[in-house]
Design a protein around this motif. Structure first.
Motif, PDB file in Angstrom:
ATOM      1  N   LEU A 221      17.407  28.312  35.171  1.00 19.99           N
ATOM      2  CA  LEU A 221      16.812  27.443  34.157  1.00 19.99           C
ATOM      3  C   LEU A 221      17.509  26.080  34.123  1.00 19.99           C
ATOM      4  O   LEU A 221      16.855  25.038  34.056  1.00 19.99           O
ATOM      5  CB  LEU A 221      16.904  28.119  32.783  1.00 19.99           C
ATOM      6  N   ALA A 222      18.846  26.091  34.163  1.00 18.28           N
ATOM      7  CA  ALA A 222      19.589  24.834  34.069  1.00 18.28           C
ATOM      8  C   ALA A 222      19.299  23.940  35.277  1.00 18.28           C
ATOM      9  O   ALA A 222      19.111  22.728  35.133  1.00 18.28           O
ATOM     10  CB  ALA A 222      21.084  25.122  33.969  1.00 18.28           C
ATOM     11  N   ALA A 223      19.256  24.535  36.476  1.00 24.28           N
ATOM     12  CA  ALA A 223      18.994  23.735  37.674  1.00 24.28           C
ATOM     13  C   ALA A 223      17.579  23.176  37.660  1.00 24.28           C
ATOM     14  O   ALA A 223      17.336  22.046  38.119  1.00 24.28           O
ATOM     15  CB  ALA A 223      19.223  24.582  38.919  1.00 24.28           C
ATOM     16  N   ALA A 224      16.627  23.953  37.153  1.00 27.66           N
ATOM     17  CA  ALA A 224      15.252  23.455  37.068  1.00 27.66           C
ATOM     18  C   ALA A 224      15.190  22.223  36.174  1.00 27.66           C
ATOM     19  O   ALA A 224      14.581  21.202  36.537  1.00 27.66           O
ATOM     20  CB  ALA A 224      14.337  24.554  36.530  1.00 27.66           C
ATOM     21  N   LEU A 225      15.819  22.268  35.012  1.00 26.05           N
ATOM     22  CA  LEU A 225      15.827  21.112  34.114  1.00 26.05           C
ATOM     23  C   LEU A 225      16.625  19.959  34.709  1.00 26.05           C
ATOM     24  O   LEU A 225      16.259  18.786  34.554  1.00 26.05           O
ATOM     25  CB  LEU A 225      16.408  21.525  32.758  1.00 26.05           C
ATOM     26  N   ALA A 226      17.711  20.285  35.396  1.00 20.45           N
ATOM     27  CA  ALA A 226      18.589  19.247  35.955  1.00 20.45           C
ATOM     28  C   ALA A 226      17.892  18.415  37.014  1.00 20.45           C
ATOM     29  O   ALA A 226      18.329  17.301  37.316  1.00 20.45           O
ATOM     30  CB  ALA A 226      19.843  19.889  36.540  1.00 20.45           C
ATOM     31  N   GLN A 227      16.803  18.921  37.585  1.00 27.12           N
ATOM     32  CA  GLN A 227      16.080  18.146  38.584  1.00 27.12           C
ATOM     33  C   GLN A 227      15.525  16.841  38.020  1.00 27.12           C
ATOM     34  O   GLN A 227      15.271  15.892  38.762  1.00 27.12           O
ATOM     35  CB  GLN A 227      14.921  18.964  39.156  1.00 27.12           C
ATOM     36  N   GLY A 228      15.360  16.799  36.702  1.00 30.32           N
ATOM     37  CA  GLY A 228      14.842  15.591  36.074  1.00 30.32           C
ATOM     38  C   GLY A 228      15.908  14.605  35.671  1.00 30.32           C
ATOM     39  O   GLY A 228      15.614  13.629  34.965  1.00 30.32           O
ATOM     40  N   SER A 229      17.158  14.826  36.102  1.00 30.63           N
ATOM     41  CA  SER A 229      18.272  13.952  35.727  1.00 30.63           C
ATOM     42  C   SER A 229      18.978  13.447  36.977  1.00 30.63           C
ATOM     43  O   SER A 229      19.015  14.133  38.010  1.00 30.63           O
ATOM     44  CB  SER A 229      19.266  14.709  34.836  1.00 30.63           C
ATOM     45  N   THR A 230      19.563  12.264  36.870  1.00 37.73           N
ATOM     46  CA  THR A 230      20.348  11.694  37.975  1.00 37.73           C
ATOM     47  C   THR A 230      21.850  11.835  37.751  1.00 37.73           C
ATOM     48  O   THR A 230      22.635  11.331  38.544  1.00 37.73           O
ATOM     49  CB  THR A 230      20.008  10.204  38.142  1.00 37.73           C
TER      50      THR A 230
ATOM     51  N   ALA B 188      23.213  17.048  39.445  1.00 34.80           N
ATOM     52  CA  ALA B 188      23.169  17.232  40.895  1.00 34.80           C
ATOM     53  C   ALA B 188      23.999  18.435  41.323  1.00 34.80           C
ATOM     54  O   ALA B 188      23.614  19.175  42.235  1.00 34.80           O
ATOM     55  CB  ALA B 188      23.664  15.966  41.590  1.00 34.80           C
ATOM     56  N   ALA B 189      25.153  18.648  40.659  1.00 36.34           N
ATOM     57  CA  ALA B 189      26.006  19.788  40.999  1.00 36.34           C
ATOM     58  C   ALA B 189      25.317  21.111  40.663  1.00 36.34           C
ATOM     59  O   ALA B 189      25.425  22.086  41.417  1.00 36.34           O
ATOM     60  CB  ALA B 189      27.331  19.683  40.259  1.00 36.34           C
ATOM     61  N   LEU B 190      24.582  21.164  39.553  1.00 31.92           N
ATOM     62  CA  LEU B 190      23.869  22.391  39.182  1.00 31.92           C
ATOM     63  C   LEU B 190      22.740  22.685  40.164  1.00 31.92           C
ATOM     64  O   LEU B 190      22.538  23.832  40.573  1.00 31.92           O
ATOM     65  CB  LEU B 190      23.316  22.263  37.762  1.00 31.92           C
ATOM     66  N   VAL B 191      22.007  21.656  40.561  1.00 30.01           N
ATOM     67  CA  VAL B 191      20.931  21.850  41.531  1.00 30.01           C
ATOM     68  C   VAL B 191      21.506  22.323  42.868  1.00 30.01           C
ATOM     69  O   VAL B 191      20.961  23.232  43.511  1.00 30.01           O
ATOM     70  CB  VAL B 191      20.132  20.547  41.709  1.00 30.01           C
ATOM     71  N   ALA B 192      22.618  21.729  43.279  1.00 32.57           N
ATOM     72  CA  ALA B 192      23.248  22.129  44.541  1.00 32.57           C
ATOM     73  C   ALA B 192      23.748  23.569  44.477  1.00 32.57           C
ATOM     74  O   ALA B 192      23.620  24.322  45.448  1.00 32.57           O
ATOM     75  CB  ALA B 192      24.396  21.177  44.870  1.00 32.57           C
ATOM     76  N   ALA B 193      24.302  23.968  43.333  1.00 29.25           N
ATOM     77  CA  ALA B 193      24.808  25.336  43.193  1.00 29.25           C
ATOM     78  C   ALA B 193      23.674  26.349  43.264  1.00 29.25           C
ATOM     79  O   ALA B 193      23.807  27.405  43.895  1.00 29.25           O
ATOM     80  CB  ALA B 193      25.561  25.475  41.875  1.00 29.25           C
TER      81      ALA B 193
ATOM     82  N   HIS C 192      33.058  14.093  42.945  1.00 30.19           N
ATOM     83  CA  HIS C 192      31.759  14.709  42.667  1.00 30.19           C
ATOM     84  C   HIS C 192      32.001  16.062  42.005  1.00 30.19           C
ATOM     85  O   HIS C 192      32.643  16.936  42.598  1.00 30.19           O
ATOM     86  CB  HIS C 192      30.958  14.898  43.957  1.00 30.19           C
ATOM     87  N   PRO C 193      31.491  16.287  40.788  1.00 31.08           N
ATOM     88  CA  PRO C 193      31.744  17.569  40.122  1.00 31.08           C
ATOM     89  C   PRO C 193      31.064  18.715  40.852  1.00 31.08           C
ATOM     90  O   PRO C 193      30.037  18.533  41.522  1.00 31.08           O
ATOM     91  CB  PRO C 193      31.142  17.355  38.723  1.00 31.08           C
ATOM     92  N   ARG C 194      31.638  19.893  40.716  1.00 37.24           N
ATOM     93  CA  ARG C 194      31.038  21.096  41.278  1.00 37.24           C
ATOM     94  C   ARG C 194      31.089  22.189  40.218  1.00 37.24           C
ATOM     95  O   ARG C 194      31.908  22.152  39.291  1.00 37.24           O
ATOM     96  CB  ARG C 194      31.793  21.548  42.528  1.00 37.24           C
ATOM     97  N   LEU C 195      30.215  23.154  40.356  1.00 37.48           N
ATOM     98  CA  LEU C 195      30.169  24.261  39.412  1.00 37.48           C
ATOM     99  C   LEU C 195      31.316  25.213  39.698  1.00 37.48           C
ATOM    100  O   LEU C 195      31.408  25.771  40.794  1.00 37.48           O
ATOM    101  CB  LEU C 195      28.824  24.989  39.526  1.00 37.48           C
ATOM    102  N   ALA C 196      32.206  25.394  38.699  1.00 39.32           N
ATOM    103  CA  ALA C 196      33.372  26.251  38.886  1.00 39.32           C
ATOM    104  C   ALA C 196      33.169  27.643  38.307  1.00 39.32           C
ATOM    105  O   ALA C 196      33.684  28.623  38.845  1.00 39.32           O
ATOM    106  CB  ALA C 196      34.603  25.605  38.251  1.00 39.32           C
ATOM    107  N   ALA C 197      32.458  27.774  37.187  1.00 37.70           N
ATOM    108  CA  ALA C 197      32.271  29.079  36.551  1.00 37.70           C
ATOM    109  C   ALA C 197      31.071  29.016  35.612  1.00 37.70           C
ATOM    110  O   ALA C 197      30.668  27.939  35.158  1.00 37.70           O
ATOM    111  CB  ALA C 197      33.523  29.496  35.780  1.00 37.70           C
ATOM    112  N   ILE C 198      30.504  30.178  35.333  1.00 35.87           N
ATOM    113  CA  ILE C 198      29.359  30.295  34.425  1.00 35.87           C
ATOM    114  C   ILE C 198      29.660  31.402  33.423  1.00 35.87           C
ATOM    115  O   ILE C 198      30.154  32.468  33.794  1.00 35.87           O
ATOM    116  CB  ILE C 198      28.059  30.646  35.183  1.00 35.87           C
ATOM    117  N   ASP C 199      29.357  31.141  32.161  1.00 39.54           N
ATOM    118  CA  ASP C 199      29.356  32.197  31.148  1.00 39.54           C
ATOM    119  C   ASP C 199      27.979  32.166  30.504  1.00 39.54           C
ATOM    120  O   ASP C 199      27.507  31.100  30.097  1.00 39.54           O
ATOM    121  CB  ASP C 199      30.444  31.963  30.108  1.00 39.54           C
ATOM    122  N   ALA C 200      27.314  33.313  30.439  1.00 48.07           N
ATOM    123  CA  ALA C 200      25.931  33.331  29.975  1.00 48.07           C
ATOM    124  C   ALA C 200      25.667  34.549  29.112  1.00 48.07           C
ATOM    125  O   ALA C 200      26.388  35.558  29.170  1.00 48.07           O
ATOM    126  CB  ALA C 200      24.973  33.316  31.170  1.00 48.07           C
TER     127      ALA C 200
END
Length: 758
Positions: free
Chosen positions: A332-341, A346-351, A312-320
């Motif tokens: 923003l990314a987690a909000a959009l990711a809620q519409g995907s399976t 799932a890893a972004l929403v969990a993070a 299961h992938p997990r979020l390791a780092a962010i550059d923004a």
């Protein structure tokens, strides 16, 4: 049951004969003793005929000759004792096999036969065979889950000890996947079936158990071969003693003590004991043959995804973009990711959830399989996905993010976020190692496994990072199922080889290896069917444990054979020399049989080096401390962000909040670990002060946290910031690095002291 009835008859007749002998009715005693021995002789003769019809000489020929010889030579008491030896040996074998396979028997006995199906407002009692996917079932307290499914209520508590070997119950939340075979250790709950009973986990385990119980071990067949040679040698020695001395009683005495019960009973009993011990640890071994091959393994090959890594992938780092910030980009990314399976979504929403970031619901979401997802969040047009997905929309994600792309090439994959047609953030995803994987590899080294390699279909960069971290001997990346088979065959040509995997693409390689070990807790049915060993616990450290159990079982089997037959050979020599009468020899051989079988049963006990460890008590607080680690990793991320934002002329915006988290979150966490967790963990791990390195890290972390507080006070003075900023920046980076290292080391050290994660 027949074996125990025969033993009861022999004991009764032997005791009655002894009573008659004491009453001076010798002729009655002799007839009673003959009556004790003759049914055993008939039973042995039937078995011998069946063996001859099967094309082999049964080793019971020695026992049959001894009984008939004793009756012919008017040694009725000796004949009765030989009958007791044979009947008692078979009964002892039945008891020992039952003792050795008790864990497997328990699995079979716990199989549910009925289920409660909720039909509207009513509850119908149905046979488990009638369960169908989507049925809503009620699982009452103490009942076994009849089929795989998902939890429909808020919470449930399960006892999986019979499946996994772990005594502690596990608490699950709504929507959790439940495996059949677990026992409800709490209030009743509702379960939505995802499979029928025949296709569920427990049914597969029962099939594997039946295969394991039915298989015959090569060591047992080898014992039969030795027994055949032993029969010939016995005949030669008995005949030689008779010819040399003219005394048929010497030949009879040799036959009596030569009955090779240790040879024909000890090996299968020890191997079945090993299979039973493995079953109690959540390891199903498909028969004694698989156990024997496992004991000889010298090379172990691992798949990566789902085996050495959780899959299961997990979020390791962010550059923004600095204007948006890391937390803003993740929101923003987690909000959009809620519409995907997708697992990355799932890893972004969990993070985001772990960092306490509230996210809005997306609008107009569209998902492109294998590419990414688009939609509207907070009135902005967003795109989230792979680099090629953004390229197709005319967006160059590399603009301003070249460094992240280079890091991702070595550490994982990247999910890109574009806002209103411009790339603003990159999320580096990684499938981190299982916590127990390093310990498993080190244990394999300690077991003298000479070569450990990774065989995966993943890309080389991701595979090499795992190989380096675990210090593996070789890494084979980008392997197709056919390539994996080729690697297995090359490795197996030089040393006995085991392959460990969990997926459909691993099944051919598992079948090609000398021993296939399937991660069966969450792995595929294909892998479980192809494997010789199935791990019911989702922990890779069960691999070295399985090998250790197999080696101990085989060693105990050989030792039991050697000890029992060695004692028999010595007794034969005494009998041939006329120093051991037939009756005394029969009594001595009975004692040898009992000793050999009881010694074989010691394979049920763990080896001395396996007895350390064990789950910590709830008072130690291991689960609570681990849950706090997610917040501490978030703190480490903020330490890095604050350090990057510090300039000699500008202050980082959240330094006061970071200082407060150090005082109110990090330091209390460390104090609680040293108060309750570390003392109990040290007792479980053993050795001289095993927690000393972690305590030393705590001290260094506290010193750095104190330095941060001092530098912030100095920086608050007039003109003080310019002098304090460089040192504060270095301190924040040092604290971040040490905190991340400490969390990783602590999790690895304590990985074996809890119930397996589910």
């Amino acid at each position: 049951m027949r074996r125990f009835l025969l033993l009861a008859w022999v004991l009764a007749a032997l005791a009655a004969g002894l009573a008659a002998q004491l009453a001076d009715a010798a002729w009655v005693a002799h007839w009673l003793w003959r009556a004790a021995a003759l049914p055993v002789a008939l039973h042995v003769a039937v078995g011998l005929v069946r063996a001859l019809l099967g094309g082999r000489l049964g080793v019971d020929a020695v026992a049959l000759a001894a009984i008939l010889g004793a009756i012919a030579l008017d040694e009725a008491a000796a004949a009765a004792v030989i009958g007791l030896m044979v009947a008692g040996g078979e009964a002892l074998e039945a008891w020992a096999e039952g003792r050795a396979t008790s864990a497997l028997t328990d699995l079979m006995a716990r199989a549910p036969r009925h289920a409660a199906r909720i039909e509207g407002d009513a509850i119908a009692e149905i046979d488990v065979a009638a369960i169908r996917p989507q049925d809503l079932l009620l699982v009452r307290p103490g009942e076994t889950i009849p089929a795989d499914g998902t939890l429909e209520d808020d919470a449930a508590t399960l006892d999986d000890s019979a499946l996994t070997g772990e005594a502690l119950p596990v608490s699950l939340r709504r929507g959790a996947a439940l495996r059949s075979g677990g026992v409800n250790a709490g209030p009743a709950f509702r379960l939505r079936a995802t499979h029928d009973a025949a296709a569920s986990t427990y049914a597969a385990i029962l099939r594997l158990t039946q295969e394991a119980a039915a298989a015959r071990a090569p060591l047992a067949r080898l014992a039969d071969q030795w027994a055949l040679g032993f029969v010939i040698a016995t005949g030669a020695m008995a005949g030689g003693a008779w010819v040399a001395t003219g005394d048929p009683l010497r030949a009879l005495a040799v036959l009596v003590v030569a009955t090779p019960c240790p040879l024909i009973l000890a090996a299968p009993v020890a191997l079945m004991a090993g299979i039973g011990r493995a079953a109690r640890r959540g390891i199903v071994v498909k028969g004694g043959g698989a156990l024997e091959r496992l004991a000889r393994i010298r090379t172990v090959l691992f798949d990566k995804t789902g085996t050495l890594t959780p899959g299961h992938p997990r979020l390791a780092a962010i550059d923004a973009d600095p204007v948006l910030g890391r937390d803003g980009a993740l929101r923003l990314a987690a909000a959009l990711a809620q519409g995907s399976t997708h697992p990355v979504s799932a890893a972004l929403v969990a993070a985001a959830g772990a960092r306490g970031i509230d996210v809005q619901l997306p609008q107009d979401v569209t998902e492109v399989a294998g590419g990414g997802v688009t939609g509207m969040v907070e009135g902005r047009s967003l795109m989230l996905g792979a680099e090629a997905f953004l390229h197709e929309a005319g967006i160059d994600p590399q603009d301003g993010f070249g460094l992240v792309a280079q890091v991702a090439a070595a550490a994982g994959s990247v999910a890109w976020l574009a806002v209103d047609g411009r790339a603003v953030a990159a999320f580096v995803m990684a499938d981190g190692m299982r916590q127990e994987a390093p310990r498993a590899v080190r244990r394999l080294r300690a077991l003298d496994i000479r070569r450990i390699a990774l065989v995966t279909g993943d890309r080389a960069a991701a595979a090499q990072s795992i190989g380096r971290a675990l210090r593996l001997d070789a890494v084979f990346a980008g392997q197709s199922p056919a390539d994996k088979i080729a690697v297995v065959r090359v490795e197996a040509s030089t040393a006995p080889t085991a392959m460990v995997g969990d997926g459909v693409n691993d099944a051919p390689a598992l079948a090609a290896a000398d021993v296939g070990i399937a991660m069966g807790a969450h792995g595929t049915a294909a892998a479980a069917q192809a494997g010789d060993v199935v791990l019911l616990v989702d922990r890779v450290d069960r691999v070295p444990e399985a090998i250790a159990i197999a080696r101990r079982s085989r060693r105990v089997a050989l030792q039991a054979i050697a000890i029992g037959m060695g004692m028999s050979v010595i007794a034969m020599a005494f009998a041939a020399a006329g120093l051991l009468a037939p009756l005394a020899g029969a009594l001595l051989q009975e004692a040898i049989d009992v000793f050999a079988i009881l010694y074989a049963l010691t394979a049920l006990r763990p080896a001395r080096d396996d007895q350390a460890g064990g789950a910590l008590s709830p008072e130690a607080g291991l689960d609570e401390r681990r849950r706090e680690h997610a917040g501490l990793r978030d703190l480490a991320e903020h330490l890095r962000s604050a350090g990057e934002a510090i300039g000699t002329a500008t202050r980082a915006p959240d330094l006061a909040a970071i200082a407060a988290r150090l005082r109110g979150e990090l330091l209390p966490h460390q104090r609680e670990e040293e108060r309750a967790l570390y003392p109990e963990a040290a007792a479980r791990l053993g050795g001289q002060d095993p927690m000393a390195p972690l305590v030393r890290m705590h001290a260094e972390i506290e010193a750095l946290a104190e330095r941060v507080a001092v530098l912030l006070r100095l920086g608050a003075a007039p003109e003080g910031w310019h002098a304090a900023a460089p040192e504060l920046r270095r301190t924040l980076f040092a604290l971040e690095a040490l905190l991340r290292l400490h969390l990783s080391v602590e999790e690895e050290m304590l990985a074996g002291l809890d119930a397996p994660p589910r």
